[in-house]
Design a protein around this motif. Structure first.
Motif, short mmCIF file in Angstrom:
data_model
loop_
_atom_site.label_atom_id
_atom_site.label_comp_id
_atom_site.label_asym_id
_atom_site.label_seq_id
_atom_site.Cartn_x
_atom_site.Cartn_y
_atom_site.Cartn_z
N GLY A 48 34.04 30.98 47.13
CA GLY A 48 34.63 31.93 48.06
C GLY A 48 35.90 31.40 48.71
N ALA A 78 38.63 31.54 46.21
CA ALA A 78 39.10 32.91 46.00
C ALA A 78 40.09 33.32 47.09
N PRO A 128 41.08 36.06 43.39
CA PRO A 128 39.84 36.17 42.63
C PRO A 128 40.01 36.27 41.12
N VAL A 146 32.78 36.59 44.04
CA VAL A 146 34.11 37.07 43.67
C VAL A 146 34.10 38.58 43.44
N MET A 168 33.93 40.21 46.80
CA MET A 168 35.20 40.13 47.50
C MET A 168 36.18 41.19 46.98
N GLY A 228 36.65 35.72 51.33
CA GLY A 228 35.96 35.03 50.25
C GLY A 228 35.03 33.95 50.75
#
Length: 411
Positions: A71, A74, A79, A123, A126, A348
């Motif tokens: 996260g 990302a 991402p 991901v 997100m 993220g």
């Protein structure tokens, strides 16, 4: 019906359609690699009970360890590259099983395979939360339902393959299952490559990833009462879910319930979750998430506490389906609520930390319940997660009241 995108006169599937198809094939591929083939393959290679347990536990450990770092990455690099990396892992991991001749090698293979879902989960969430800010619950519900279909179909096909080639000598039946897992992963990589820069959320924070950035993101998450209390809700929910799916079959078998009926009950539960998630998600988008989360968590507590009261088929069916609806009610709202709360720069990281805490609950539930059931019986084993769910629901309410007046309160 999900809208399509129009590009220069051509109609393209929407982003949620791409992600839902990716989620279906990805989870199908990972599930068929473990259920029911993994313990059978491990045993055929000569693994004892302890080794089989270790092999089974390795993949969830990857999610616990890597969801948060994924996260954070990302947030910093965007991402798309991580989504592509997960596609490569999904595609390559099944081939590694074909090379295994010693059960010990299944440990690193399972860990590597676990990285695929550890990356894809946070991901994909997100991307959905960023792209559909006003429809987070509904769209995440659609994606989750697609993964549930893959999770349900995979054991059926895996069992068919194993049964069809049961007369074959050696490891051929197991290798054919892993070949099927590889073939299912091919569209995963092909589809994630089609998600271009115009479809994904751009990097929020930018810059290089460092240990300092990990520490700052983790500290920011831990200081936010709403984020932390929501993550504890998810942990308590999956703590109960892990106990339910592990120990309910054993309880029912001991009560004399036929195996086919147990399988039917869990099929009904999965169906209830898959069908209700998009609906509950849309409701949370329109009416707010906090009340839905609390009601769902209390329903989780009531259903799992009711398990040892009777083994009568109608009551058990109602409990199993009710538990599935309660799980759906909570989980479709919690992730979207985290996205409501988190800052754009830490989306993220917040989703990743949330996912890691959820995995801890899911992995620890069966273990804790096993200890309690072994010492105090099934009633205590099913009452413990109910008590935890009620306590966490109260904590979630208190955390929200302390933050009353903030921008997100009321969602």
């Amino acid at each position: 019906m999900v809208a399509q995108q129009t590009v220069q006169g051509r109609r393209w599937p929407s982003l949620i359609t791409y992600l839902s198809v990716v989620g279906f094939f990805a989870i199908f591929s990972t599930t068929i690699s473990k259920n029911p083939v993994l313990p059978l393959f491990s045993s055929a290679l000569g693994a004892d009970e302890a080794m089989i347990g270790l092999i089974a536990a390795v993949s969830p450990a990857a999610g616990i360890l890597f969801s948060f770092p994924v996260g954070v990455m990302a947030d910093r690099i965007g991402p798309k590259r991580l989504l592509t990396a997960s596609g490569l892992v999904f595609l390559s991991a099944p081939l590694l099983y074909l090379l295994v001749a010693d059960p010990l090698w299944l440990v690193p293979v399972r860990f590597f395979h676990g990285l695929a879902t550890a990356i894809l989960g946070p991901v994909a969430a997100m991307i959905i939360y960023s792209r559909y800010p006003d429809r987070k619950g509904e769209m995440s519900g659609l994606y989750s339902s697609a993964t549930l279909v893959g999770r349900t179909a995979a054991p059926l096909l895996g069992g068919i393959v194993l049964s069809a080639f049961a007369a074959s000598t050696g490891l051929l039946p197991y290798r054919l299952v892993y070949l099927a897992a590889f073939l299912a992963a091919v569209p995963v990589l092909l589809l994630v490559l089609r998600i271009d820069a115009g479809q994904e959320a751009p990097p929020a924070a930018g810059g290089a990833v460092s240990l300092r950035s990990f520490g700052e993101s983790l500290a920011s998450f831990g200081k936010n009462r709403l984020l932390l209390s929501t993550a504890l809700v998810e942990m308590a929910t999956y703590f109960a879910f892990g106990i339910f799916e592990t120990w309910l079959p054993l309880y029912l078998v001991a009560a004399g319930t036929p195996a086919y009926l147990i399988g039917l009950l869990f099929a009904l539960q999965v169906l209830a979750i898959a069908l209700s998630k998009p609906f509950f998600g849309a409701v949370s988008d329109r009416t707010g998430r906090r009340t839905q989360i609390v009601l769902g968590l209390l329903a989780v507590a009531a259903c799992i506490a009711a398990v040892p009261l009777t083994a009568a088929a109608p009551v058990v069916t109602a409990v199993v389906v009710g538990f599935g609806l309660a799980i759906s009610l909570v989980t479709v709202s919690t992730g979207a609520y985290v996205a409501d709360i988190a800052t754009r720069q830490e989306l993220g990281a917040s989703v990743g930390a949330f996912s890691s805490i959820m995995d801890i609950g899911h992995a620890s539930g069966p273990l804790v319940a096993g200890i309690v059931i072994g010492s105090a019986g099934y009633a205590a084993g099913f009452f413990a997660p109910a008590l935890l769910a009620v306590a966490v629901a109260l904590l979630f309410v208190v955390a929200g009241r302390r933050e009353r007046g903030g921008a997100v309160e009321g969602r």
